[in-house]
Enzyme design. Structure first.
Site, PDB file in Angstrom:
ATOM      1  N   ARG A 242       0.694  -1.291   0.033  1.00  0.00           N
ATOM      2  CA  ARG A 242       0.090  -0.329   0.254  1.00  0.00           C
ATOM      3  C   ARG A 242       1.181   0.934   0.227  1.00  0.00           C
ATOM      4  O   ARG A 242       1.968   1.622   0.500  1.00  0.00           O
ATOM      5  CB  ARG A 242      -0.944  -0.087   1.144  1.00  0.00           C
ATOM      6  CG  ARG A 242      -1.804  -0.651   1.297  1.00  0.00           C
ATOM      7  CD  ARG A 242      -3.053  -0.599  -0.409  1.00  0.00           C
ATOM      8  NE  ARG A 242      -4.428  -1.588   0.504  1.00  0.00           N
ATOM      9  CZ  ARG A 242      -4.210  -2.092  -0.409  1.00  0.00           C
ATOM     10  NH1 ARG A 242      -3.568  -3.275  -1.228  1.00  0.00           N
ATOM     11  NH2 ARG A 242      -5.494  -3.064  -0.293  1.00  0.00           N
TER      12      ARG A 242
ATOM     13  N   GLU B 270      -4.105   6.802  -4.299  1.00  0.00           N
ATOM     14  CA  GLU B 270      -4.493   6.374  -6.054  1.00  0.00           C
ATOM     15  C   GLU B 270      -6.241   6.655  -5.998  1.00  0.00           C
ATOM     16  O   GLU B 270      -6.933   7.275  -5.431  1.00  0.00           O
ATOM     17  CB  GLU B 270      -4.230   4.783  -5.533  1.00  0.00           C
ATOM     18  CG  GLU B 270      -3.225   3.971  -5.370  1.00  0.00           C
ATOM     19  CD  GLU B 270      -3.609   2.623  -4.814  1.00  0.00           C
ATOM     20  OE1 GLU B 270      -4.114   2.230  -5.953  1.00  0.00           O
ATOM     21  OE2 GLU B 270      -2.489   2.097  -4.099  1.00  0.00           O
TER      22      GLU B 270
ATOM     23  N   HIS C 218      -1.262  -0.552 -10.259  1.00  0.00           N
ATOM     24  CA  HIS C 218      -2.130  -1.510  -8.809  1.00  0.00           C
ATOM     25  C   HIS C 218      -2.498  -2.751  -9.642  1.00  0.00           C
ATOM     26  O   HIS C 218      -3.996  -2.984  -9.248  1.00  0.00           O
ATOM     27  CB  HIS C 218      -2.724  -0.219  -7.540  1.00  0.00           C
ATOM     28  CG  HIS C 218      -3.256  -1.172  -6.822  1.00  0.00           C
ATOM     29  ND1 HIS C 218      -3.475  -0.420  -5.505  1.00  0.00           N
ATOM     30  CD2 HIS C 218      -3.435  -2.925  -6.738  1.00  0.00           C
ATOM     31  CE1 HIS C 218      -3.703  -1.811  -4.744  1.00  0.00           C
ATOM     32  NE2 HIS C 218      -3.657  -2.865  -5.446  1.00  0.00           N
TER      33      HIS C 218
HETATM   34  C1  GLV Z   1      -5.527  -5.205  -3.747  1.00  0.00           C
HETATM   35  O1  GLV Z   1      -4.659  -4.606  -3.800  1.00  0.00           O
HETATM   36  C2  GLV Z   1      -5.762  -6.318  -2.772  1.00  0.00           C
HETATM   37  O2  GLV Z   1      -5.409  -6.048  -1.083  1.00  0.00           O
HETATM   38  O3  GLV Z   1      -6.394  -7.063  -2.300  1.00  0.00           O
END
Ligand code: GLV
Length: 317
Positions: A236, A265, A283
């Site tokens: 993250r 984001e 991502h």
């Molecule tokens: C993706 O970022 C997730 O947490 O599944």
């Protein structure tokens, strides 16, 4: 039939599965719902299937109708949901662990390789058609024999360790607790981030986003790294103080950075955009057909299990 709201468009196969089990409200145009709209649409629903783009904060949770008893997050992370506020309202939150481990570990390796081998610069040269081979063209860093620090040795961290070993890397890690020697597989445990960072030629961030890990990479902790270290983040964006990182890249304290996740984001610190030593992805850690299908199946199964039994093994609050 239980009524659910699915906040984002899923793969067709997954939506078909949901429609077989539930009276499901879909989002066919994949609109990004405001908090007000999400609350409005959840009227009469027994549960909600959310994604990481839904900010389910305390205010939103407090305004959800009483009928909503479960929020099934289509993700392994759940930093987008206020767990405590949900618990207060007896709403259970579930996630989708395990199924995205391999796909995310693959992206973590891509970040490491992309940053170490100057992939962003290489792609730019080729696209601009202004390159020619020479013995000293785009010299990068080789992974063989380098030390990989893994911050957060959970499911994903362990698979990254396995993959990185195949590249000849030496594994170090920091975790809330030391793993058994069987699970460590020769990796060296560090009981502090200072100790881990000081031996990390490459660092892979794989810990959850919490108050404790927010900005864990900052002006002070960046100084713990060996000069010319590589940092990658497939967890993250909250973990990195972006201004401090940009400063460390400019000073060459940090050699290169690989990012798949960002604070705020889909926006990211614009300072990263023109830096040639930053390898960036949008991502896509879990973005494979197999994995996204498995995540949706699990998010649906979590709802089903809860409606049938009143509980769910993937409950996180
Ligand atoms: C993706 O970022 C997730 O947490 O599944």
């Amino acid at each position: 039939m239980k009524k659910i709201l699915i906040t984002r468009k899923l793969l067709k196969l997954s939506e078909d599965k949901a429609l077989k089990i539930f009276d499901a409200k879909l989002n066919s145009i994949d609109e990004l719902y405001s908090q007000t709209k999400l609350i409005e649409l959840s009227k009469g629903c027994d549960g909600i299937l959310t994604s990481i783009t839904d900010k389910i904060d305390e205010e939103t949770i407090n305004k959800l109708p009483n009928t909503v008893k479960i929020i099934s997050n289509f993700a392994v992370g759940f930093g987008n949901i206020d767990l405590k506020a949900a618990k207060k309202r007896s709403i259970i939150i579930t996630n989708t662990p395990d199924v995205l481990t391999d796909a995310t570990a693959e992206i973590a390796m891509l970040l490491i390789l992309g940053a170490a081998r100057r992939a962003s610069e290489g792609i730019e040269y080729v696209k601009k058609n202004n390159w020619k081979w020479s013995a000293d063209f785009l010299i990068g860093k080789q992974l063989t024999g380098r030390r990989l620090g893994i911050l957060g040795m959970g499911r994903i961290g362990k698979v990254i360790a396995k993959l990185a070993r195949a590249f000849g890397m030496i594994i170090h890690y920091h975790n809330r607790s030391k793993l058994s020697s069987e699970l460590e597989m020769g990796a060296t445990y560090h009981d502090s981030i200072k100790s881990l960072f000081s031996v990390s030629d490459v660092l892979s961030i794989n810990c959850p986003a919490t108050k404790e890990t927010e900005n864990i990479i900052n002006a002070k902790t960046l100084e713990y790294f060996p000069k010319g270290a590589i940092i990658t983040n497939s967890a993250r964006g909250d973990m990195i103080d972006d201004e401090a990182m940009i400063n460390a890249l400019n000073r060459r304290k940090i050699y290169a950075l690989g990012l798949d996740v960002y604070k705020g984001e889909p926006n990211l610190n614009p300072g990263y955009l023109n830096m040639k030593d930053v390898f960036i992805l949008p991502h896509i850690g879990s973005a494979t057909k197999e994995t996204r299908t498995a995540m949706a199946n699990l998010a649906i199964d979590n709802l089903d299990e809860f409606f049938k039994t009143g509980n769910c093994k993937n409950k996180v609050n």
